[in-house]
Design an enzyme around this catalytic site. Structure first.
Site, PDB file in Angstrom:
ATOM      1  N   ARG B 622      59.113  48.901  64.035  1.00 43.51           N
ATOM      2  CA  ARG B 622      58.343  50.038  63.541  1.00 43.51           C
ATOM      3  C   ARG B 622      59.104  51.329  63.809  1.00 43.51           C
ATOM      4  NH1 ARG B 622      53.113  51.581  66.373  1.00 43.51           N
ATOM      5  NH2 ARG B 622      51.879  52.865  64.957  1.00 43.51           N
ATOM      6  N   ASN B 625      59.210  57.836  63.753  1.00 41.40           N
ATOM      7  CA  ASN B 625      59.462  59.073  63.021  1.00 41.40           C
ATOM      8  C   ASN B 625      60.721  58.885  62.167  1.00 41.40           C
ATOM      9  OD1 ASN B 625      60.454  61.649  62.240  1.00 41.40           O
ATOM     10  ND2 ASN B 625      59.279  62.616  63.867  1.00 41.40           N
ATOM     11  N   PRO B 626      60.536  58.696  60.851  1.00 44.45           N
ATOM     12  CA  PRO B 626      61.689  58.392  59.992  1.00 44.45           C
ATOM     13  C   PRO B 626      62.756  59.484  59.986  1.00 44.45           C
ATOM     14  CG  PRO B 626      59.611  58.295  58.756  1.00 44.45           C
ATOM     15  CD  PRO B 626      59.260  58.719  60.148  1.00 44.45           C
ATOM     16  N   GLN B 632      69.294  59.708  64.086  1.00 44.13           N
ATOM     17  CA  GLN B 632      69.929  58.855  65.090  1.00 44.13           C
ATOM     18  C   GLN B 632      70.924  57.898  64.441  1.00 44.13           C
ATOM     19  OE1 GLN B 632      66.744  57.238  67.569  1.00 44.13           O
ATOM     20  NE2 GLN B 632      68.251  56.963  69.182  1.00 44.13           N
ATOM     21  N   LYS B 695      61.546  48.252  68.091  1.00 39.40           N
ATOM     22  CA  LYS B 695      62.657  47.493  68.676  1.00 39.40           C
ATOM     23  C   LYS B 695      63.662  48.396  69.372  1.00 39.40           C
ATOM     24  CE  LYS B 695      62.986  43.674  65.321  1.00 39.40           C
ATOM     25  NZ  LYS B 695      63.929  42.591  64.982  1.00 39.40           N
ATOM     26  N   GLY B 698      68.637  53.384  69.117  1.00 45.56           N
ATOM     27  CA  GLY B 698      69.810  54.155  69.561  1.00 45.56           C
ATOM     28  C   GLY B 698      71.108  53.376  69.623  1.00 45.56           C
ATOM     29  N   GLU B 699      71.035  52.107  70.025  1.00 47.37           N
ATOM     30  CA  GLU B 699      72.279  51.343  70.165  1.00 47.37           C
ATOM     31  C   GLU B 699      72.705  50.713  68.839  1.00 47.37           C
ATOM     32  OE1 GLU B 699      73.092  51.822  73.488  1.00 47.37           O
ATOM     33  OE2 GLU B 699      71.071  52.691  73.489  1.00 47.37           O
TER      34      GLU B 699
END
Ligand code: FES
Ligand code: FES
Lengths: 163, 732
Positions: B622, B625-626, B632, B695, B698-699
């Site tokens: 989910r 915030n798109p 990111q 999920k 950032g990585e």
């Protein structure tokens, strides 16, 4: 306590419209003057060596790296920092607004420098196309990688000004 | 209890701290206005290994404004209690500042100059004369001997490879990468009657920096207060509490004043960690149709002589594709360098680069499309654990990406497309990153004026933690976003895990969700029991809230506002502590996935590689915030461009010196390097992962970028470069 003011000299300059007369160490950069003496910490230090643009301010209307300018040489100069962009009633400069609207930052550390540089870029007439902005904004590193959004923001404001 | 409507979550709201950041009022570590500070400048060792024989501070101390110089010659003994489990200290013996005469690497802090002005401290740091007993350092990964390996064995890969119809034997060299956040690491430390306050650049105020400093100085954690409201990027570099933080605290104790220590850009190359360099040999065996038979991984990575740093570099080779036989040997190689640390996409960035370029070689070798090759090796369950996947939509990412990118038009022949001076090529790669969660707490309070405050000790290095948490809290409480304030970045707040490894939203977001849920439930209970409330007598589980009003899910006309309810009942606020505890045992294999598509142009005479376009399609659960998620993702792609084409530390092995510790010689992407980049997140959620279905992003967004670029470079030129970065020199 011994103090470096033994070597101090006075310089008077206008910062964000306010005349400041300060006794400074001759080694003091404009960046350290702003941050450590005038407590204007909006201008950031990223490299202290002219390589990142985080310290960009306007001196007499032109964008410069504050870390590369000795404060002592700025007698009578007019300096504008990010703190000087907002009007008294808190209205944002159009480019500040555009940075928020386009989400042109993440951590925000490079942002004051990007905004000051963007203002300089538009004033210089170097914001005519995305490609031109990319070239002329390349002195400002954004490690969060917000470049496409920064270009969006600068382009938006430049287009609005009929550039 | 009725489910709350989704109002804020899923919308592209602007950042709640946007105004602060564009006006220069966000306070990063060195920006805090602390009175009467002493400036500290570190003196770094100028040898790569050996012992300090003397430190002459006379000239430095004569400099006007200098208060003193601290080094091992005059520093007090510090307790340095064991902190093996905390603060991301890897196994070994951590550096103890100024406690002995040993030099372990070039640039190690050997003294600190304290002065009334920054100028005096900087100048005097050059006047400190340190002499050494010099030993020759060992800094060359290619020649040094590795430690005992960690191994993983599934089936008999050696035997499986022998008769394999297609075999590849590939050796990769991956350069060290430095995080280089734009904000240098900085610390302001002050002691007030035995209690230490530290304004620091840290991703982990609680058990990280707070606990490390408590053990260094032998304090109770209650006597260490860490403040870190804004972080100017970090990407992992501020997960661990590095020696300079202890130096600042020590100097503050010795001078009895607040001490401000800002690292120079140069010092970030040895004062904090980095993504270690790798040598990675991969042998693959496959059937003619592309199905993998076995893989042998021989992995060597640099670490320091005093600590053994390892990361999850073995996981992708075990689970990304159906591979019946896998043998992995992972060896750390102790060198006279400072200790590496986690950097965005730790382990995965390196391993996925190897796997995904190797698969491209395999596809080329057997003449099938690289996307089809990946489909043929798609597992039905996690090949390493046997667990079913929570969601794994990797093939869907490829399918959608191929359509949007126009993959079908591609001529598979390398070097077949030209545009002016540029050879044009396209490449793909998969991305994967583990969905990890950690226990977290958050305090949620709704006040009688109808506003809410959320408190949690997580931090925000740029992804927009405060904004996304505001969205989660606003929806669960049924408040407008502007009525919710999030406080974070302070060790006095409820404990949160390190802000890293893509765990923040899953963990802290779930704790905030839980706390908000509890507060709303207690408000509902208060209302149904209050004879003056329009909701009196209703079933509290039928009550939802929107726009600051509690109402029946099926009949919004029966409603009561938080404000009226609390005021009538004489309650200043309602509050609860939200908790998130991950399950003790996983029942699903949980990862975020992505498919990356890149087009490059390579100047056929100059060898200059330019990215022309890039697309990432992600299965990341989910999306709260798109707008923030897209930022990111774009940032991860830019980081990947650096790894692929630019970032390279050069070490002089004679003395262990890093030759290019600055942003003019260690190149990172600038605006001109970056075209328009596109990210697409598949609609969905991962309900196995956590209560809010995320999920983590950032990585995964930095993984798979470098191999997609490398594969595109091959397609453009027919040249396979197995070292990173791929520089001009490799193209001509
Ligand atoms: S701090 Fe001035 S250019 Fe980097
Ligand atoms: S927004 Fe973080 S460095 Fe630009």
């Amino acid at each position: 306590m011994p103090n470096s003011s033994a070597e101090g000299r006075a310089v008077s300059l206008t910062v964000n419209g306010v005349l400041r007369v300060v006794e400074i160490d001759e080694r003091t950069s404009l960046l350290d003057l702003l941050r450590e003496r005038l407590h204007l910490t909006g201008t950031k230090k990223g490299c202290d060596a002219g390589a990142c643009g985080a310290c960009t301010v306007l001196v007499d209307g032109a964008r410069v790296n504050a870390c590369l300018n000795l404060a002592i040489r700025l007698q009578d100069a007019e300096v504008t920092t990010v703190e000087g962009l907002t009007t008294g009633d808190g209205d944002l400069h159009p480019l500040q607004r555009a940075f928020i609207d386009r989400d042109a930052f993440q951590c925000g550390y490079c942002t004051p420098g990007q905004i000051m540089s963007g203002i300089g870029c538009i004033r210089e007439g170097r914001a005519g196309s995305r490609a031109e902005i990319r070239e002329w904004m390349s002195g400002n590193i954004c490690r969060c990688g917000c470049y496409p959004r920064i270009v969006d923001a600068v382009r938006h404001v430049a287009a609005g000004e009929g550039a | 209890m009725s489910t709350q409507p989704e109002v804020a979550v899923g919308r592209p709201h602007e950042r709640v701290d946007g105004r602060l950041k564009v006006t220069g009022r966000a306070t990063y570590a060195a920006d805090h206005a602390i009175d009467d500070v002493v400036f500290a400048v570190l003196v770094d060792s100028s040898i790569g290994r050996g012992r300090i024989s003397s430190i002459d501070t006379a000239a430095a101390e004569e400099e006007p404004g200098v208060l003193g110089v601290l080094g091992h010659h005059n520093a007090p003994t510090l307790p340095y209690e064991d902190n093996a489990d905390g603060s991301y200290n890897p196994p070994g013996r951590r550096l103890r500042v100024f406690q002995d005469d040993q030099v372990h690497f070039f640039g190690q802090p050997v003294a600190v100059v304290l002065a009334e002005s920054l100028e005096a401290a900087q100048h005097a740091a050059h006047l400190v004369e340190v002499t050494y007993h010099v030993e020759r350092p060992s800094t060359d990964l290619s020649t040094a001997i590795g430690a005992e390996p960690v191994t993983y064995v599934r089936g008999d890969a050696e035997a499986a490879l022998d008769p394999a119809p297609v075999r590849l034997d590939l050796t990769y060299g991956l350069a060290r990468n430095h995080h280089n956040p734009m904000e240098p690491h900085a610390t302001i430390a002050r002691w007030d009657r035995g209690r230490l306050t530290v304004w620091d650049k840290t991703q982990w105020v609680g058990d990280g920096t707070q606990r490390e400093l408590a053990t260094v100085f032998g304090l109770s954690t209650d006597d260490v207060h860490i403040v870190s409201p804004c972080i100017g990027g970090a990407f992992g570099s501020a997960l661990r509490c590095w020696p300079h933080v202890a130096v600042a605290a020590l100097a503050a104790r010795e001078t009895g004043r607040a001490v401000k220590l800002v690292m120079a850009r140069r010092q970030l190359y040895f004062g904090v960690g980095y993504r270690p360099a790798y040598e990675y040999r991969l042998r693959l065996g496959a059937h003619r149709d592309g199905r993998l038979i076995g893989a042998l991984h021989d992995i060597r990575a640099e670490t320091s002589s005093y600590e053994t740093f390892t990361e999850e570099v073995m996981v992708p080779g075990q689970m990304l594709y159906r591979t019946p036989a896998v043998h992995q040997v992972y060896r750390t190689v102790p060198l006279d360098v400072n200790t590496p640390t986690y950097m965005r996409g730790p382990g995965y960035v390196s391993a996925v680069h190897v796997l995904e370029t190797a698969l491209d070689e395999l596809a080329h070798e057997i003449g099938i499309d690289p996307i089809e090759l990946r489909a043929r090796n798609e597992p039905v369950a996690d090949p390493a654990t046997g667990l079913p996947f929570s969601t794994r939509r990797l093939q869907e990412c490829f399918t959608i990406g191929a359509r949007v990118f126009g993959w079908a038009d591609r001529d598979p022949e390398p070097g077949s497309t030209r545009d002016g001076d540029q050879l044009v090529g396209t490449g793909v790669a998969a991305a994967v990153y583990n969905t990890a969660r950690t226990g977290a707490r958050a305090a949620v309070r709704v006040r009688a004026d109808g506003t809410a405050v959320i408190q949690t000790a997580t931090t925000d290095m740029g992804p927009g933690t405060a904004t996304a948490l505001t969205q989660v809290a606003a929806d669960e409480l049924g408040l407008d976003m502007h009525d919710v304030t999030v406080h974070l970045g302070d060790s006095d707040l409820p404990q949160a895990p390190p802000h890293g490894a893509s765990t923040t939203m899953a963990s802290v977001g779930s704790a905030v969700h839980d706390g908000a849920h509890r507060v709303r439930r207690s408000a509902a209970e208060l209302a149904v029991g209050d004879p003056c409330s329009p909701l009196h007598g209703a079933d509290p589980t039928d009550v939802v809230a929107t726009g600051g009003r509690l109402h029946l899910a099926r009949d919004p006309r029966r409603n009561d506002s938080y404000q009226a309810l609390l005021t009538r009942n004489g309650r200043a606020w309602l509050e609860a502590t939200g908790l998130y505890t991950p399950p003790a045992e996983e029942t699903r294999s949980m990862h975020a996935y992505g498919a990356i598509f890149v087009e490059v142009g390579v100047d056929h005479r100059l060898g200059l590689i330019r990215i022309r376009r890039m697309l990432g399609v992600y299965d990341a659960g989910r999306i709260i915030n798109p707008r923030l998620a897209e930022s990111q993702a774009i940032g991860g792609m830019v980081g990947g461009i650096g790894t692929a084409l630019l970032e390279h530390t050069v070490t002089d092995h004679r003395d262990g010196r890093i030759v290019n510790p600055n942003l003019a010689d260690y190149l990172v992407p600038v605006n001109a390097d970056v075209p328009n980049l596109t990210a697409i997140f598949l609609d969905g959620r991962d309900d196995h992962a956590d209560p809010i279905g995320v999920k983590g992003i950032g990585e995964v967004v930095q993984i798979g970028i470098a191999p997609a670029i490398a594969n595109a470079v091959f397609h453009a030129t027919g040249r396979r470069v197995r070292t990173l970065p791929i520089t001009i020199e490799a193209m001509i």
